[in-house]
Design a protein around this motif. Structure first.
Motif, mmCIF file in Angstrom:
data_model
loop_
_atom_site.group_PDB
_atom_site.id
_atom_site.type_symbol
_atom_site.label_atom_id
_atom_site.label_comp_id
_atom_site.label_asym_id
_atom_site.label_seq_id
_atom_site.Cartn_x
_atom_site.Cartn_y
_atom_site.Cartn_z
ATOM 1 N N ALA A 3 117.787 73.165 67.688
ATOM 2 C CA ALA A 3 117.943 74.365 66.860
ATOM 3 C C ALA A 3 119.393 74.519 66.395
ATOM 4 C CB ALA A 3 117.484 75.597 67.640
ATOM 5 N N LYS A 4 120.347 74.202 67.272
ATOM 6 C CA LYS A 4 121.759 74.283 66.899
ATOM 7 C C LYS A 4 122.117 73.214 65.862
ATOM 8 C CE LYS A 4 123.137 76.180 71.381
ATOM 9 N NZ LYS A 4 123.865 75.929 72.654
ATOM 10 N N PHE A 5 121.539 72.030 66.021
ATOM 11 C CA PHE A 5 121.755 70.955 65.040
ATOM 12 C C PHE A 5 121.193 71.366 63.681
ATOM 13 C CE2 PHE A 5 120.133 66.719 63.357
ATOM 14 C CZ PHE A 5 121.372 66.304 62.886
ATOM 15 N N ASN B 113 113.250 80.155 68.420
ATOM 16 C CA ASN B 113 113.565 81.473 67.860
ATOM 17 C C ASN B 113 114.769 82.111 68.546
ATOM 18 O OD1 ASN B 113 111.539 81.523 65.936
ATOM 19 N ND2 ASN B 113 110.071 82.583 67.243
ATOM 20 N N SER B 114 114.749 82.126 69.879
ATOM 21 C CA SER B 114 115.831 82.791 70.601
ATOM 22 C C SER B 114 117.169 82.111 70.329
ATOM 23 C CB SER B 114 115.530 82.814 72.103
ATOM 24 O OG SER B 114 115.413 81.503 72.626
ATOM 25 N N THR B 115 117.161 80.788 70.215
ATOM 26 C CA THR B 115 118.400 80.066 69.919
ATOM 27 C C THR B 115 118.907 80.393 68.520
ATOM 28 O OG1 THR B 115 117.699 78.245 71.358
ATOM 29 C CG2 THR B 115 119.479 77.787 69.803
ATOM 30 N N ASP C 78 120.097 84.119 68.368
ATOM 31 C CA ASP C 78 121.296 84.302 69.190
ATOM 32 C C ASP C 78 122.522 83.689 68.515
ATOM 33 O OD1 ASP C 78 122.648 84.893 71.860
ATOM 34 O OD2 ASP C 78 122.946 82.726 71.698
ATOM 35 N N GLN C 79 122.383 82.491 67.964
ATOM 36 C CA GLN C 79 123.499 81.828 67.304
ATOM 37 C C GLN C 79 123.942 82.585 66.055
ATOM 38 O OE1 GLN C 79 125.296 78.828 68.183
ATOM 39 N NE2 GLN C 79 124.340 79.382 70.131
ATOM 40 N N GLN D 256 124.726 83.561 58.329
ATOM 41 C CA GLN D 256 124.023 84.796 58.685
ATOM 42 C C GLN D 256 124.035 85.786 57.517
ATOM 43 O OE1 GLN D 256 125.249 88.093 59.360
ATOM 44 N NE2 GLN D 256 123.246 88.812 60.078
ATOM 45 N N GLU D 257 125.125 85.877 56.823
ATOM 46 C CA GLU D 257 125.240 86.824 55.709
ATOM 47 C C GLU D 257 124.396 86.416 54.507
ATOM 48 O OE1 GLU D 257 129.384 86.912 54.923
ATOM 49 O OE2 GLU D 257 129.854 88.308 56.579
#
Length: 645
Positions: free
Chosen positions: A267-269, A308-310, A313-314, A325-326
């Motif tokens: 998910a981070k990748f 989802n949580s990752t 949260d990130q 995010q924006e």
């Protein structure tokens, strides 16, 4: 079983009892039958007198009868914004000829969806937009699937249909010059990512070149599974260890001892890749909306929940993703009514049809937690929704279930921003064959789009009397839509209660004329039906403040333009009967003469033409199906659709 039986027969039984006592009451007081529970007085002629118990019972049942005759509709006070709610389809077409087929294009324009998702879901992870098919050399075999390039796709779309383009983040296309089966170090490198981004921007530019700017891009499809279809986001397992993501300092995948940890890394990748892609897109196309891949929830420790949580949260806590995010407008979820939900057998009667339709209402309500878990700053785009059990194929129940599904998702709240049915070329949407026609879901989608077209606000409709259809699910559901000049109502009856009339006078702000379009069927479980089939009835007429709601029906009520410049409404041009078997009559309040009449089939072929015609046309020799009547006056042209049986 007992409750099912009660749901199925209670309304009809109640009505039969009502009619029995009504007739019995009249006959007994006329002296034609001996009254129940009669009490004799003296030895002479007995007076007909109903026992108090039956008098009370009669009064109660008669009150119920009155309530069932006229249902008073009112508006929920919550007025919601319609402008960012889009309802449409996935484009996916596996086999056959659709997007270059004039008959299909005509039906697509008839449905007139607000949005189409291109190229589709899983297909996007293999898609080469320049060739209009899968990248060669992958595990996906193209076979006889329809080649569809961006120009082909755009050319077929109705004018108002928006496009959400699902980016191929999983694999490099041929234009990048990277072999799809290259070493992992090449496929996951930043150099390859930059080549893929250039290719993505070229695709967006191609849409613009074809005259159709993108509404949104969706950042890949279903990478949370980590399967082979996920491409560079696949989680590989070997000797009990899991390999995922990419460690750029070591130029190798991260190694984990659990699928959970591998999913977090994956998910981070994914977010790292999205960060670069979104920056490039927004820099050049700032108005395009961006949707991030998330998922409905799963079991407690499922990969869905970990993904989802990752992601959330990130986005919330990692400053590296502040720009991302924006610029994320929506997150996606996919939902199917599948083998783990509801009934599992093919519908074959009224009760099973009611159960299948009711699932369209109950499923979104049962998945409310998936709605609630998404942060309020994001819209939820349900970019794949549908039914995979295939228990109501080609039945009117499938069409009603689609309508119920859409209304139920809409009821969850303002975060719902997109509802895309899977998929536009499904057999429940389009009936293929010699004469391509709208199948039940296609009809229902057409009616919903008719009601929603160009509207800006919407409100849920409440009903003062709303009998249960089955399993606690009510029969009536509806919404009002409006803009500055028009209003419309969309009402469905998913049951078989004897609801004779609905009073809609409190729903509308205008005194303009009201036009009712209603499709219904008394046997919604019959398969292989389509628009024009005898098992799907059709009504089109002008009404006052009440209308009759048929069993298993979808109704659209449209108002004329408040400003009074709607020429078609003022002229009240109607054709009857519709459907027609032999003679079609043309009725209109206008002294102008019709100069020419043409009749076209769904393929656009002219099957009838007449200059200076009479107001009656003999269509008895026409083949059964859908036709378009073109009326040419001196300074205008009006088109009406009719069905030949």
């Amino acid at each position: 079983m007992i409750s099912d039986l009660t749901d199925n027969i209670s309304m009809n039984l109640r009505m039969n009892i009502i009619h029995f006592f009504k007739v019995y009451f009249i006959f007994s007081h006329c002296g034609l039958v001996s009254p129940l529970g009669v009490r004799g007085k003296g030895k002479g002629k007995r007076k007909s007198e109903m026992h108090p118990f039956f008098s009370i019972l009669w009064f109660l049942l008669f009150s119920l009868q009155l309530n069932s005759q006229v249902v008073i509709a009112s508006l929920n006070p919550d007025v919601r914004d319609k402008t960012e709610l889009n309802i449409g389809f996935n484009r996916r077409s596996d086999n056959g000829n659709y997007w270059k087929n004039n008959a299909f294009i005509s039906l697509l324009k008839d449905i007139d969806p607000e949005i189409i998702r291109y190229p589709g879901g899983t297909q996007a992870n293999y898609w080469d937009w320049k060739t209009g098919k899968f990248i060669e050399g992958t595990n996906k075999i193209w076979g006889n699937k329809e080649v569809i390039t961006i120009p082909d796709f755009v050319k077929a779309l109705p004018d108002r249909s928006k496009i959400i383009y699902v980016l191929n983040m999983a694999r490099p296309t041929s234009a990048t010059g990277i072999d799809v089966n290259a070493d992992e170090r090449i496929l996951k490198s930043k150099e390859t990512l930059n080549l893929k981004i250039k290719n993505m921007l070229d695709a967006i530019a191609k849409f613009e070149e074809e005259g159709k700017s993108l509404y949104a891009v969706e950042l890949g499809n279903e990478f949370y599974f980590g399967n082979i279809e996920s491409g560079i986001f696949q989680i590989k397992e070997k000797n009990g260890l899991f390999y995922s993501g990419w460690n750029y300092s070591q130029n190798t995948a991260y190694i984990s001892s659990s699928k959970r940890e591998a999913t977090e890394i994956n998910a981070k990748f994914y977010l790292e890749q999205c960060n670069e892609i979104v920056f490039a897109i927004k820099n050049k196309y700032p108005d395009i909306k961006i949707a991030l891949t998330t998922t409905k929830s799963g079991n407690t420790n499922s990969t869905r929940n970990i993904w989802n949580s990752t992601i959330f949260d990130q986005l919330r806590n990692n400053p590296v993703y502040e720009f991302l995010q924006e610029n994320i407008f929506a997150v996606t979820q996919h939902h199917y009514i599948n083998q783990s939900y509801g009934i599992q057998y093919e519908i074959n009667d009224i009760l099973s049809a009611k159960k299948a339709i009711a699932e369209g209402i109950s499923y979104p309500v049962d998945r409310k937690d998936d709605y609630d878990m998404v942060p309020d700053e994001y819209k939820i785009w349900y970019t794949e929704i549908g039914e995979s059990k295939r228990i109501a194929e080609d039945t009117w129940a499938a069409g009603l279930r689609y309508a119920a599904f859409m209304l139920s998702w809409m009821s969850l709240g303002d975060k719902v921003g997109q509802l895309d049915y899977q998929h536009i070329t499904d057999n429940n949407v389009i009936k293929t064959g010699e004469n391509m026609s709208l199948a039940p879901v296609g009809i229902a989608a057409k009616l919903l789009n008719t009601a929603m077209r160009n509207m800006e606000k919407f409100q849920e409709i409440d009903f003062d009397y709303n009998p249960v259809s089955v399993g606690g699910i009510k029969s009536l559901y509806g919404y009002k839509f409006k803009n500055n000049t028009k209003e419309s109502l969309f009402i469905i009856n998913i049951g078989d209660a004897l609801l004779l009339k609905i009073d809609i006078r409190d729903l509308l702000d205008t005194s303009a004329e009201l036009r009712l379009i209603q499709y219904y069927s008394s046997k919604p479980y019959i398969s292989d039906v389509y628009e024009g089939h005898e098992n799907i009835e059709f009504i089109s007429k002008y009404i006052d403040s009440t209308f009759q709601v048929k069993d298993f029906s979808i109704s659209v009520i449209e108002t004329g333009n408040k400003l009074g410049n709607n020429q078609l409404t003022r002229e009240k041009i109607t054709i009857s009967p519709n459907p027609v078997e032999d003679k079609l009559n043309i009725l209109y309040d206008n002294n102008e003469r019709i100069e020419r009449i043409l009749i076209l089939d769904t393929k656009g072929n002219t099957v009838f033409i007449k200059n200076n015609p009479l107001n009656t046309i003999n269509v008895s020799s026409f083949s059964p199906g859908v036709y378009f009547l073109v009326l040419k006056f001196k300074d205008k042209k009006i088109i009406k659709k009719f069905i030949k049986r």
